[in-house]
Design a protein around this motif. Structure first.
Motif, mmCIF file in Angstrom:
data_model
loop_
_atom_site.group_PDB
_atom_site.id
_atom_site.type_symbol
_atom_site.label_atom_id
_atom_site.label_comp_id
_atom_site.label_asym_id
_atom_site.label_seq_id
_atom_site.Cartn_x
_atom_site.Cartn_y
_atom_site.Cartn_z
ATOM 1 N N ASP A 1 -45.216 56.100 -32.230
ATOM 2 C CA ASP A 1 -44.633 55.867 -30.914
ATOM 3 C C ASP A 1 -43.339 55.095 -31.123
ATOM 4 O O ASP A 1 -43.349 53.888 -31.297
ATOM 5 N N ASN A 2 -42.229 55.819 -31.156
ATOM 6 C CA ASN A 2 -40.938 55.170 -31.332
ATOM 7 C C ASN A 2 -39.925 55.779 -30.371
ATOM 8 O O ASN A 2 -40.248 56.681 -29.597
ATOM 9 N N ALA A 3 -38.695 55.302 -30.419
ATOM 10 C CA ALA A 3 -37.658 55.766 -29.492
ATOM 11 C C ALA A 3 -37.389 57.254 -29.642
ATOM 12 O O ALA A 3 -37.204 57.960 -28.645
ATOM 13 N N ALA B 1 -43.554 57.048 -16.760
ATOM 14 C CA ALA B 1 -44.523 56.177 -17.434
ATOM 15 C C ALA B 1 -44.043 55.775 -18.816
ATOM 16 O O ALA B 1 -44.395 54.706 -19.308
ATOM 17 N N LEU B 2 -43.244 56.630 -19.450
ATOM 18 C CA LEU B 2 -42.807 56.359 -20.827
ATOM 19 C C LEU B 2 -41.478 55.631 -20.937
ATOM 20 O O LEU B 2 -41.136 55.143 -22.011
ATOM 21 N N VAL B 3 -40.723 55.582 -19.853
ATOM 22 C CA VAL B 3 -39.407 54.928 -19.955
ATOM 23 C C VAL B 3 -39.449 53.497 -19.490
ATOM 24 O O VAL B 3 -40.369 53.034 -18.939
ATOM 25 N N ALA C 1 -39.985 66.348 -33.027
ATOM 26 C CA ALA C 1 -38.749 66.210 -32.259
ATOM 27 C C ALA C 1 -37.926 67.492 -32.288
ATOM 28 O O ALA C 1 -37.358 67.891 -31.266
ATOM 29 N N GLU C 2 -37.867 68.163 -33.415
ATOM 30 C CA GLU C 2 -37.134 69.429 -33.518
ATOM 31 C C GLU C 2 -37.755 70.482 -32.603
ATOM 32 O O GLU C 2 -37.043 71.200 -31.901
#
Length: 138
Positions: free
Chosen positions: A87-89, A136-138, A16-17
């Motif tokens: 696979d998380n928020a 696709a991911l949202v 994420a960073e």
């Protein structure tokens, strides 16, 4: 070539960073190395998380096509970051924010009169595919 995010950045930052740092680089200008790093990082998420949700498969197909058409000469760009572990928020937000910024990068290239029509259309198509990957991911 390894993408150095900043000169004082520690090696092995988390996914994420790294995604946030590359998105920030893309936001400030046309940085083709950062763009290639963004795509490489996005594909890494697909490789690690495919199979957890069919959305990742749809996402991956779009990215692989963009890579083949627009990034075939950037295979040597590698981002030194940890792979996403789940696979998380947080992971999905990092990936979608990164790809939205990459789509804006391609929008800017598509609007650049310095490129030929075929190149501008290719960048426009790439931006649309990146947005389909995000969707696709949202």
């Amino acid at each position: 070539m390894s993408l150095m995010l900043t000169s004082n950045q520690a090696h092995g930052m988390n996914y994420a960073e790294a995604a946030r740092e590359i998105a920030a680089r893309l936001a400030v200008g046309n940085d083709d190395i950062a763009a290639a790093g963004a795509l490489q990082l996005a594909i890494e998420a697909w490789k690690c998380l495919a199979g957890t949700d069919l959305a990742w498969d749809r996402y991956g197909l779009e990215l692989l096509d963009v890579r083949a058409r627009l990034y075939s000469d950037h295979d040597d760009v590698v981002v030194d970051a940890g792979a996403p572990v789940r696979d998380n928020a947080e992971t999905r937000l990092a990936v979608t924010t990164l790809l939205e910024q990459l789509a804006r990068y391609h929008d800017r290239l598509a609007a650049d009169d310095g490129d030929d029509l075929a190149g501008r259309l290719s960048h426009d198509a790439g931006a649309q595919q990146l947005r389909r990957a995000v969707a696709a991911l949202v």
